[in-house]
Write an enzyme that holds these catalytic residues in place. Structure first.
Site, mmCIF file in Angstrom:
data_model
loop_
_atom_site.group_PDB
_atom_site.id
_atom_site.type_symbol
_atom_site.label_atom_id
_atom_site.label_comp_id
_atom_site.label_asym_id
_atom_site.label_seq_id
_atom_site.Cartn_x
_atom_site.Cartn_y
_atom_site.Cartn_z
ATOM 1 N N SER A 59 0.802 -1.223 0.000
ATOM 2 C CA SER A 59 0.000 0.000 0.000
ATOM 3 C C SER A 59 0.836 1.274 0.000
ATOM 4 O O SER A 59 0.306 2.350 -0.284
ATOM 5 C CB SER A 59 -0.944 0.020 1.208
ATOM 6 O OG SER A 59 -0.225 0.161 2.421
ATOM 7 N N LYS A 129 1.108 4.394 6.860
ATOM 8 C CA LYS A 129 0.538 5.271 5.841
ATOM 9 C C LYS A 129 1.233 6.642 5.930
ATOM 10 O O LYS A 129 2.019 6.897 6.827
ATOM 11 C CB LYS A 129 -0.967 5.471 6.038
ATOM 12 C CG LYS A 129 -1.806 4.203 6.111
ATOM 13 C CD LYS A 129 -1.894 3.472 4.790
ATOM 14 C CE LYS A 129 -2.776 2.227 4.905
ATOM 15 N NZ LYS A 129 -2.728 1.398 3.679
#
Length: 240
Positions: A59, A129
């Protein structure tokens, strides 16, 4: 005492009395204490200073790749500093974002190394993230457009080539509550980030209290060694 004079009664000589040099303790007797001190130091470093984490997904490509080991600065979080826009952060799963994903089961030796911080954690429910907006910011992204924070379009060279800023999940405008952050992955079309959790009890916002720390360096593999940026370039203007 002059040369040739007789030493007075009671005077010590090398090896006698107070002036004697006592032999040191054998190394094998010191070793257990050294190991205990080393383990305590490792635990202190892991808890308050830095910790290694394994990147389990794609991701964050191409900034981070599956299998990378990153070192996370925890000291900044302990000192009360909040994440900055643009920082890559590791945080505890805020609302079961990892539901359904398997958890690795380390063997005994790996468990010991993980506990003392000498091996990246493989079983903590954490995510990595990029911080896009912080408490008080207004953030939005329309299909076909860039991410906009406080009215400023973000320059995002870290987005994986071929991806768009948010075409798979446009959002906003919305205001980030104080004490939380809005996060997105660099591989935008392969990241179940804040955009996908608007129906959670946190509404996609990550509480700052859940942030473990900032990823500062890719430590492994050696060929991937590099530091990670600590903010946007150019920075977003602050409208507050």
């Amino acid at each position: 005492m002059a040369v040739g004079e007789k030493a007075p009664d009671g005077a010590g000589t090398a090896g006698d009395g107070e002036g004697a040099v006592r032999p040191g303790r054998p190394f094998w007797r010191e070793l257990p204490m050294m190991l205990v001190l080393a383990l305590v130091l490792a635990l202190v470093v892991k808890t308050f200073v830095a910790q290694a984490f394994l990147i389990p997904s794609d991701s964050m490509r191409d900034t981070l790749r599956r299998g990378d080991r990153v070192v996370v600065d925890k000291l900044t979080s302990w000192s009360g500093a909040e994440p900055r826009r643009g920082e890559v952060v590791v945080f505890h799963d805020p609302a079961d974002w990892l539901h359904g994903q398997p958890t690795a089961q380390p063997n005994l030796a790996q468990h010991v190394l993980i506990t003392i911080g000498l091996m990246p954690s493989v079983n903590e429910r954490v995510l990595v993230k990029r911080t896009i907006a912080i408490g008080g910011d207004t953030v939005e992204c329309k299909k076909g457009g860039p991410v906009v924070v406080n009215g400023e379009e973000l320059y995002e060279p870290y987005i994986r080539p071929g991806d768009t800023a948010c075409d798979d999940a446009p959002f906003g405008p919305l205001t980030v509550p104080e004490g939380t952050i809005w996060v997105m992955g660099d591989h935008r079309q392969n990241s179940r980030d804040s955009r996908y959790h608007a129906d959670d009890h946190t509404r996609g916002f990550v509480p700052v209290d859940d942030v473990v720390g900032r990823a500062v360096v890719i430590a492994w593999p050696v060929g991937r060694w590099s530091t990670l940026p600590d903010g946007f370039d150019p920075p977003v203007s602050d409208s507050r």
